[in-house]
Design a protein around this motif. Structure first.
Motif, PDB file in Angstrom:
ATOM      1  N   ALA A  60       0.827  -1.209   0.000  1.00  0.00           N
ATOM      2  CA  ALA A  60       0.000   0.000   0.000  1.00  0.00           C
ATOM      3  C   ALA A  60       0.858   1.255   0.000  1.00  0.00           C
ATOM      4  O   ALA A  60       2.029   1.245   0.396  1.00  0.00           O
ATOM      5  CB  ALA A  60      -0.927   0.004   1.217  1.00  0.00           C
ATOM      6  N   HIS A 112       0.939   5.045   1.562  1.00  0.00           N
ATOM      7  CA  HIS A 112       0.410   5.955   2.575  1.00  0.00           C
ATOM      8  C   HIS A 112       0.731   7.389   2.175  1.00  0.00           C
ATOM      9  O   HIS A 112       1.846   7.684   1.743  1.00  0.00           O
ATOM     10  CB  HIS A 112       1.037   5.668   3.944  1.00  0.00           C
ATOM     11  CG  HIS A 112       0.603   4.377   4.557  1.00  0.00           C
ATOM     12  ND1 HIS A 112      -0.327   4.308   5.573  1.00  0.00           N
ATOM     13  CD2 HIS A 112       0.963   3.099   4.293  1.00  0.00           C
ATOM     14  CE1 HIS A 112      -0.511   3.054   5.920  1.00  0.00           C
ATOM     15  NE2 HIS A 112       0.263   2.289   5.148  1.00  0.00           N
ATOM     16  N   ASP A 156      -4.336   9.813   3.329  1.00  0.00           N
ATOM     17  CA  ASP A 156      -4.890   8.864   2.367  1.00  0.00           C
ATOM     18  C   ASP A 156      -4.102   7.557   2.442  1.00  0.00           C
ATOM     19  O   ASP A 156      -2.949   7.538   2.887  1.00  0.00           O
ATOM     20  CB  ASP A 156      -4.810   9.445   0.949  1.00  0.00           C
ATOM     21  CG  ASP A 156      -5.811   8.793  -0.004  1.00  0.00           C
ATOM     22  OD1 ASP A 156      -6.606   7.953   0.448  1.00  0.00           O
ATOM     23  OD2 ASP A 156      -5.786   9.120  -1.203  1.00  0.00           O
ATOM     24  N   TYR A 157      -4.761   6.498   2.006  1.00  0.00           N
ATOM     25  CA  TYR A 157      -4.165   5.160   2.051  1.00  0.00           C
ATOM     26  C   TYR A 157      -4.728   4.376   0.883  1.00  0.00           C
ATOM     27  O   TYR A 157      -5.950   4.296   0.716  1.00  0.00           O
ATOM     28  CB  TYR A 157      -4.523   4.501   3.390  1.00  0.00           C
ATOM     29  CG  TYR A 157      -4.236   3.014   3.482  1.00  0.00           C
ATOM     30  CD1 TYR A 157      -2.999   2.562   3.895  1.00  0.00           C
ATOM     31  CD2 TYR A 157      -5.222   2.076   3.179  1.00  0.00           C
ATOM     32  CE1 TYR A 157      -2.730   1.199   4.012  1.00  0.00           C
ATOM     33  CE2 TYR A 157      -4.971   0.715   3.291  1.00  0.00           C
ATOM     34  CZ  TYR A 157      -3.725   0.288   3.704  1.00  0.00           C
ATOM     35  OH  TYR A 157      -3.478  -1.057   3.813  1.00  0.00           O
ATOM     36  N   THR A 158      -3.835   3.849   0.049  1.00  0.00           N
ATOM     37  CA  THR A 158      -4.276   3.134  -1.149  1.00  0.00           C
ATOM     38  C   THR A 158      -3.557   1.807  -1.268  1.00  0.00           C
ATOM     39  O   THR A 158      -2.328   1.763  -1.317  1.00  0.00           O
ATOM     40  CB  THR A 158      -3.994   3.964  -2.418  1.00  0.00           C
ATOM     41  OG1 THR A 158      -4.616   5.242  -2.296  1.00  0.00           O
ATOM     42  CG2 THR A 158      -4.536   3.256  -3.650  1.00  0.00           C
ATOM     43  N   ARG A 159      -4.314   0.720  -1.299  1.00  0.00           N
ATOM     44  CA  ARG A 159      -3.713  -0.592  -1.535  1.00  0.00           C
ATOM     45  C   ARG A 159      -3.483  -0.757  -3.037  1.00  0.00           C
ATOM     46  O   ARG A 159      -4.403  -0.608  -3.836  1.00  0.00           O
ATOM     47  CB  ARG A 159      -4.626  -1.712  -1.026  1.00  0.00           C
ATOM     48  CG  ARG A 159      -4.474  -1.976   0.460  1.00  0.00           C
ATOM     49  CD  ARG A 159      -5.179  -3.258   0.862  1.00  0.00           C
ATOM     50  NE  ARG A 159      -4.711  -4.415   0.109  1.00  0.00           N
ATOM     51  CZ  ARG A 159      -3.621  -5.110   0.391  1.00  0.00           C
ATOM     52  NH1 ARG A 159      -2.866  -4.768   1.415  1.00  0.00           N
ATOM     53  NH2 ARG A 159      -3.276  -6.148  -0.343  1.00  0.00           N
ATOM     54  N   LEU A 160      -2.241  -1.088  -3.396  1.00  0.00           N
ATOM     55  CA  LEU A 160      -1.897  -1.261  -4.802  1.00  0.00           C
ATOM     56  C   LEU A 160      -1.648  -2.720  -5.159  1.00  0.00           C
ATOM     57  O   LEU A 160      -1.394  -3.047  -6.315  1.00  0.00           O
ATOM     58  CB  LEU A 160      -0.671  -0.409  -5.150  1.00  0.00           C
ATOM     59  CG  LEU A 160      -0.903   1.104  -5.055  1.00  0.00           C
ATOM     60  CD1 LEU A 160       0.387   1.858  -5.320  1.00  0.00           C
ATOM     61  CD2 LEU A 160      -1.983   1.547  -6.026  1.00  0.00           C
ATOM     62  N   VAL A 204       1.723   6.489 -10.237  1.00  0.00           N
ATOM     63  CA  VAL A 204       0.605   7.000  -9.445  1.00  0.00           C
ATOM     64  C   VAL A 204       0.466   8.493  -9.703  1.00  0.00           C
ATOM     65  O   VAL A 204       1.454   9.235  -9.607  1.00  0.00           O
ATOM     66  CB  VAL A 204       0.820   6.749  -7.936  1.00  0.00           C
ATOM     67  CG1 VAL A 204      -0.318   7.353  -7.121  1.00  0.00           C
ATOM     68  CG2 VAL A 204       0.951   5.250  -7.645  1.00  0.00           C
ATOM     69  N   THR A 235      -7.327  13.684  -1.875  1.00  0.00           N
ATOM     70  CA  THR A 235      -7.268  12.228  -1.761  1.00  0.00           C
ATOM     71  C   THR A 235      -7.574  11.631  -3.127  1.00  0.00           C
ATOM     72  O   THR A 235      -7.902  12.337  -4.069  1.00  0.00           O
ATOM     73  CB  THR A 235      -8.287  11.708  -0.733  1.00  0.00           C
ATOM     74  OG1 THR A 235      -9.606  12.100  -1.152  1.00  0.00           O
ATOM     75  CG2 THR A 235      -8.010  12.268   0.649  1.00  0.00           C
ATOM     76  N   GLY A 236      -7.464  10.314  -3.219  1.00  0.00           N
ATOM     77  CA  GLY A 236      -7.767   9.655  -4.492  1.00  0.00           C
ATOM     78  C   GLY A 236      -6.647   9.814  -5.496  1.00  0.00           C
ATOM     79  O   GLY A 236      -5.489   9.983  -5.151  1.00  0.00           O
ATOM     80  N   LYS A 271      -5.145   8.250  -9.473  1.00  0.00           N
ATOM     81  CA  LYS A 271      -5.189   7.054 -10.309  1.00  0.00           C
ATOM     82  C   LYS A 271      -3.820   6.405 -10.333  1.00  0.00           C
ATOM     83  O   LYS A 271      -2.788   7.050 -10.116  1.00  0.00           O
ATOM     84  CB  LYS A 271      -5.661   7.379 -11.721  1.00  0.00           C
ATOM     85  CG  LYS A 271      -4.823   8.404 -12.467  1.00  0.00           C
ATOM     86  CD  LYS A 271      -5.418   8.678 -13.849  1.00  0.00           C
ATOM     87  CE  LYS A 271      -4.584   9.703 -14.619  1.00  0.00           C
ATOM     88  NZ  LYS A 271      -5.141   9.936 -15.981  1.00  0.00           N
TER      89      LYS A 271
END
Length: 362
Positions: free
Chosen positions: A241, A243, A258-262, A306, A312-313, A315
């Motif tokens: 992920a 952070h 924000d936190y995004t699992r990739l 990325v 946040t958010g 692509k």
């Protein structure tokens, strides 16, 4: 069946179930069950290197790429006298003349570099920050950078808080953040991985003192910062992920934003001039561990782009993916114009590729 025997059988079943669950969780986090359906190719060629060009930082203005390299397999074998180095590539030269030129000073004598970060002050002065795994203890080495990229050792920063430093990002001529990829060393770090414990952290050094700035992380690896210094990015390898933290430049305090699992084992982060991120990754950490002990065993290499959102958010997508034949164990992708330099942990080469702006896969 006697009651004591029943208790023993129940206990054994519970232990076996717990081991199975823990094993499944670890293998899942490490990418064992991740299938790669198709490669995402790029137009690439090899650039000869010393072993283990693990991290790359590019001076966009001067057209210089700084490379941190260490023979990690020799270190793992326990070989004596292993000393890594920092090298420079003149990116302004024609590509056929690109080569690694050593710029490592004699100080410190025990030098095992890992992550690096280039700081450029408002006055144009440059400093290179380097994670150093010296036998006497971990430290962040700070070097002054000459016009041609030559380095002069300025100072060492050591602290008990540098438990297992992996990467560093400079935010001032003497200040930085660093990731501790584990909260302990030795057997404790192996248990942390197996149990997927969130006991690793980010530390901040303000030029005088060091403190923990962020915690509860699962193998934090790469770290970098936005051009305005207000957004900090941290990549988790086992957490798969990214952070994102809001940063107060005055205090250095971090606030999770924000936190995004990739879904892949993220490594070093490069912030492009347009604000997008290039993140090298290990889709299969089990294969990577096998490659670490046996160079004949391949480990897939991946580069993720990325584009962060305003707050946040955003692509993300894969712009390069290879099963390991072209390059195994990718650890960094650093962009320069329409090119990107992909480094790795063990092999004696850097991959120079045409950098796609298209999201070909996720």
């Amino acid at each position: 069946m006697s009651r004591p025997l029943q208790k023993v059988i129940i206990g054994v079943v519970i232990i076996l179930c717990a081991i199975s669950v823990l094993g499944w969780r670890f293998l899942s986090a490490a990418g064992w069950f991740t299938g790669i359906r198709a490669e995402v190719p790029a137009e690439c060629h090899d650039l000869a290197s010393v072993s283990g060009p693990e991290d790359i930082a590019i001076d966009q203005e001067r057209g210089l790429a700084f490379v941190s390299a260490l023979d990690w397999r020799a270190v793992m074998r326990g070989d004596k006298g292993v000393r890594g180095g920092i090298y420079v590539i003149d990116l302004k030269a024609p590509q056929e003349k690109w080569a690694l030129a050593p710029v490592t000073p004699n100080e410190p004598a025990d030098f095992k570099p890992h992550g690096i970060s280039l700081f450029i002050g408002a006055d144009g002065k440059r400093r290179l920050f380097v994670v150093n795994h010296a036998a006497g203890g971990n430290a962040i080495e700070i070097f002054d950078v000459a016009q041609d990229g030559a380095l002069t050792h300025a100072k060492s920063v050591a602290s008990p808080l540098l438990v297992s430093p992996n990467d560093v990002v400079a935010v001032g001529p003497d200040s930085f953040y660093a990731t501790n990829d584990h909260g302990s060393t030795g057997l404790g770090s192996k248990l942390s991985d197996l149990l997927l414990l969130r006991n690793a952290d980010i530390v901040y050094y303000d030029g005088n003192a060091m403190r923990v700035a962020g915690d509860m992380l699962l193998f934090p690896n790469g770290i970098n910062i936005s051009a305005d210094g207000k957004t900090l990015y941290v990549a988790e390898t086992l957490g798969a992920a990214l952070h994102v933290y809001s940063r107060d430049p005055a205090t250095g305090n971090l606030t999770p934003r924000d936190y995004t699992r990739l879904g892949t084992g993220l490594d070093n982060i490069d912030v492009e001039p347009d604000g997008s991120l290039l993140i090298a990754a290990h889709p299969n950490m089990i294969a990577f561990m096998s490659h670490a002990s046996d160079p004949k065993k391949l480990s897939p290499s991946q580069v993720v782009r990325v584009v962060p959102g305003t707050d946040t958010g955003g692509k993300a997508g894969t712009i390069y993916l290879n099963l390991g034949k072209q390059l195994s164990g990718s650890s960094v992708a650093a962009g320069y114009g329409d090119q990107m330099l992909i480094g790795n942990v063990f092999e004696p080469k850097i991959l120079v590729c045409k950098q796609s702006k298209e999201f070909k896969s996720f």
